[in-house]
Design an enzyme around this catalytic site. Sequence first.
Site, PDB file in Angstrom:
ATOM      1  N   GLY A   1      42.376 110.764  53.325  1.00 40.37           N
ATOM      2  CA  GLY A   1      41.595 111.905  53.827  1.00 40.37           C
ATOM      3  C   GLY A   1      40.324 112.083  53.022  1.00 40.37           C
TER       4      GLY A   1
ATOM      5  N   GLU B   1      39.635  99.636  47.538  1.00 40.12           N
ATOM      6  CA  GLU B   1      39.523  99.388  48.983  1.00 40.12           C
ATOM      7  C   GLU B   1      38.512  98.277  49.258  1.00 40.12           C
ATOM      8  OE1 GLU B   1      38.425 102.887  51.237  1.00 40.12           O
ATOM      9  OE2 GLU B   1      39.267 102.033  53.078  1.00 40.12           O
TER      10      GLU B   1
HETATM   11  C1  LIG Z   1      37.796 101.836  61.743  1.00 36.47           C
HETATM   12  C2  LIG Z   1      37.502 102.941  60.787  1.00 36.47           C
HETATM   13  C3  LIG Z   1      38.514 103.453  60.015  1.00 36.47           C
HETATM   14  C4  LIG Z   1      38.242 104.494  59.120  1.00 36.47           C
HETATM   15  N1  LIG Z   1      39.286 105.008  58.408  1.00 36.47           N
HETATM   16  C5  LIG Z   1      39.061 106.024  57.562  1.00 36.47           C
HETATM   17  C6  LIG Z   1      40.138 106.608  56.838  1.00 36.47           C
HETATM   18  O1  LIG Z   1      41.291 106.209  56.955  1.00 36.47           O
HETATM   19  N2  LIG Z   1      39.867 107.639  56.009  1.00 36.47           N
HETATM   20  C7  LIG Z   1      38.598 108.116  55.833  1.00 36.47           C
HETATM   21  O2  LIG Z   1      38.437 109.022  55.029  1.00 36.47           O
HETATM   22  N3  LIG Z   1      37.555 107.598  56.523  1.00 36.47           N
HETATM   23  C8  LIG Z   1      37.753 106.567  57.380  1.00 36.47           C
HETATM   24  N4  LIG Z   1      36.706 106.037  58.089  1.00 36.47           N
HETATM   25  C9  LIG Z   1      35.386 106.663  57.992  1.00 36.47           C
HETATM   26  C10 LIG Z   1      34.340 105.853  57.276  1.00 36.47           C
HETATM   27  O3  LIG Z   1      34.569 105.834  55.884  1.00 36.47           O
HETATM   28  C11 LIG Z   1      32.975 106.459  57.634  1.00 36.47           C
HETATM   29  O4  LIG Z   1      32.797 106.288  59.027  1.00 36.47           O
HETATM   30  C12 LIG Z   1      31.854 105.813  56.883  1.00 36.47           C
HETATM   31  O5  LIG Z   1      31.913 106.133  55.521  1.00 36.47           O
HETATM   32  C13 LIG Z   1      30.456 106.236  57.454  1.00 36.47           C
HETATM   33  O6  LIG Z   1      30.375 107.609  57.540  1.00 36.47           O
HETATM   34  P1  LIG Z   1      29.893 108.317  58.897  1.00 36.47           P
HETATM   35  O7  LIG Z   1      30.708 107.763  60.020  1.00 36.47           O
HETATM   36  O8  LIG Z   1      29.931 109.790  58.674  1.00 36.47           O
HETATM   37  O9  LIG Z   1      28.407 107.826  59.135  1.00 36.47           O
HETATM   38  P2  LIG Z   1      27.078 108.448  58.459  1.00 36.47           P
HETATM   39  O10 LIG Z   1      27.310 108.651  57.002  1.00 36.47           O
HETATM   40  O11 LIG Z   1      26.648 109.626  59.243  1.00 36.47           O
HETATM   41  O12 LIG Z   1      26.057 107.261  58.641  1.00 36.47           O
HETATM   42  C14 LIG Z   1      25.341 107.041  59.872  1.00 36.47           C
HETATM   43  C15 LIG Z   1      24.384 105.875  59.652  1.00 36.47           C
HETATM   44  O13 LIG Z   1      23.398 106.232  58.643  1.00 36.47           O
HETATM   45  C16 LIG Z   1      23.395 105.266  57.600  1.00 36.47           C
HETATM   46  N5  LIG Z   1      23.184 105.912  56.298  1.00 36.47           N
HETATM   47  C17 LIG Z   1      23.763 107.041  55.860  1.00 36.47           C
HETATM   48  N6  LIG Z   1      23.361 107.327  54.609  1.00 36.47           N
HETATM   49  C18 LIG Z   1      22.512 106.338  54.233  1.00 36.47           C
HETATM   50  C19 LIG Z   1      21.764 106.059  53.045  1.00 36.47           C
HETATM   51  N7  LIG Z   1      21.842 106.852  51.987  1.00 36.47           N
HETATM   52  N8  LIG Z   1      21.012 104.945  53.026  1.00 36.47           N
HETATM   53  C20 LIG Z   1      20.930 104.116  54.094  1.00 36.47           C
HETATM   54  N9  LIG Z   1      21.605 104.336  55.262  1.00 36.47           N
HETATM   55  C21 LIG Z   1      22.390 105.425  55.327  1.00 36.47           C
HETATM   56  C22 LIG Z   1      24.780 104.643  57.639  1.00 36.47           C
HETATM   57  O14 LIG Z   1      24.797 103.357  57.058  1.00 36.47           O
HETATM   58  C23 LIG Z   1      25.093 104.607  59.136  1.00 36.47           C
HETATM   59  O15 LIG Z   1      24.469 103.498  59.719  1.00 36.47           O
HETATM   60  C24 LIG Z   1      36.931 105.005  58.987  1.00 36.47           C
HETATM   61  C25 LIG Z   1      35.907 104.473  59.775  1.00 36.47           C
HETATM   62  C26 LIG Z   1      36.178 103.461  60.659  1.00 36.47           C
HETATM   63  C27 LIG Z   1      35.056 102.911  61.488  1.00 36.47           C
END
Ligand SMILES: Cc1cc2nc3c(=O)[nH]c(=O)nc-3n(C[C@H](O)[C@H](O)[C@H](O)COP(=O)(O)OP(=O)(O)OC[C@H]3O[C@@H](n4cnc5c(N)ncnc54)[C@H](O)[C@@H]3O)c2cc1C
Length: 398
Positions: free
Chosen positions: A135, A252
């Site tokens: 989480g 991870e």
């Molecule tokens: C299959 C899958 C399983 C997952 N399982 C889990 C889980 O079990 N537990 C959990 O906690 N999370 C989980 N996640 C979540 C995952 O960790 C997040 O989706 C990921 O960290 C990206 O966050 P976000 O989706 O909020 O995208 P955002 O942070 O909103 O990013 C959107 C875009 O902006 C870019 N971006 C953002 N900040 C920057 C920066 N500083 N510099 C350059 N580019 C940037 C990103 O690279 C991305 O392209 C999972 C995700 C997937 C796809």
Amino acid sequence: MRFADTPELATWRTTVRSFLDEHWHSTGSDDESEAATSMENEEQFQARMKRSQAWLDKLGENGWIAPAWPKEYGGADMSVLEQFVLSQELTQAGAPTSRQMLNLVGPTIMLHGTDEQKAEHLPPMLRGEVAWCQGFSEPGSGSDLASLQTRAVRDGDDYVVNGQKIWTSGAHRADWMFMLARTDPDAPKHRGISYLLINMKDPGVSVRPLINMHDGHVFNEVFFEDVRVPVRNRIGEENRGWYVGTTTLDFERSNIARVVNIKKSLAKVLDYTQAREVNGEAVGRPQRMELADRAVETAVCELLSFQVVSIQASGGVPNMEASMNKMYGSELQQRVARTAMNITGMRGQLRQPEGLESEHGIQAAMNYLSTVPATIAAGTSEIQRNIIATRGLGLPRG
Ligand SMILES: Cc1cc2nc3c(=O)[nH]c(=O)nc-3n(C[C@H](O)[C@H](O)[C@H](O)COP(=O)(O)OP(=O)(O)OC[C@H]3O[C@@H](n4cnc5c(N)ncnc54)[C@H](O)[C@@H]3O)c2cc1C
């Protein structure tokens, strides 16, 4: 320099292979990594879990679920390199190595937990009795994880937790969650977070499914409404959870099994390509060039995973190296999946392949879809590049 097993590791590899022959291959079990991305229904999933559990029981008898852990917690006191060989062989055979998330939360508790926490949580993990979920992410906090808003307010011997997590893989089947919550909203964002373990059956926890792009239910939203979490379920000090959480992320991103799966996928595409040529269906020069590129990249990926293992073997926790491994490996997974699509053409778009594709176990469409999130999960490629640039190369932030 020669990358080869020492005589001791070679003997160990042979032992593992014999064990696999006796207890895994002889049962005719499927490749787990493929089953997990196929379109199995709940009944098929439960049957697979039952087979996996029987196998995990066998592994656990030898302490091989977490072989490098001390024997007192159910491990086998093995070296990191022995553990690496075991992991390579199990992944190559398509056999499960542990229950969900054990490789993340287990080593974190081992490093930061108290003796009581280790005694309570590690043995049931190794007996395969509990499944965990992670989480961390929230609707407004993914890449910028430290901005998370889920609150944990101290009330006597408990924290009262309110908020929401998202993309929580396996939450619908998990018994426990390891999570990050804000315990001091006034502190700078990295310094007001604590790392908590929450029992998913506790009152106030609810899970709502999210369906992914290949119609699978893998991840979820999780809501907390006045959930009481005993203070003894906090890992590490209050407000220092960010630093515990980054340990989990380093584990991870160190995923060294990824390259074994990439090699398996590439080998299948190569077999299939050769079979097509035998059948008189020539594969064009551009695709041969593409396959050569994938072969070179796979060799590079393997070296990056060796780098991670060698740091672990000398007692370190890889950081920039874990990010390199994660970024390069996840992007390569996508390139290999794209190459498979290019080579299989229109036939590769079938979700349930037929003919030569089926004979060679090519699941180009499902594989392609399942690799799309690889560069997002566990931190996006952009975030890995930021880590490499700042923590690794010492370049300024921003
Ligand atoms: C299959 C899958 C399983 C997952 N399982 C889990 C889980 O079990 N537990 C959990 O906690 N999370 C989980 N996640 C979540 C995952 O960790 C997040 O989706 C990921 O960290 C990206 O966050 P976000 O989706 O909020 O995208 P955002 O942070 O909103 O990013 C959107 C875009 O902006 C870019 N971006 C953002 N900040 C920057 C920066 N500083 N510099 C350059 N580019 C940037 C990103 O690279 C991305 O392209 C999972 C995700 C997937 C796809």
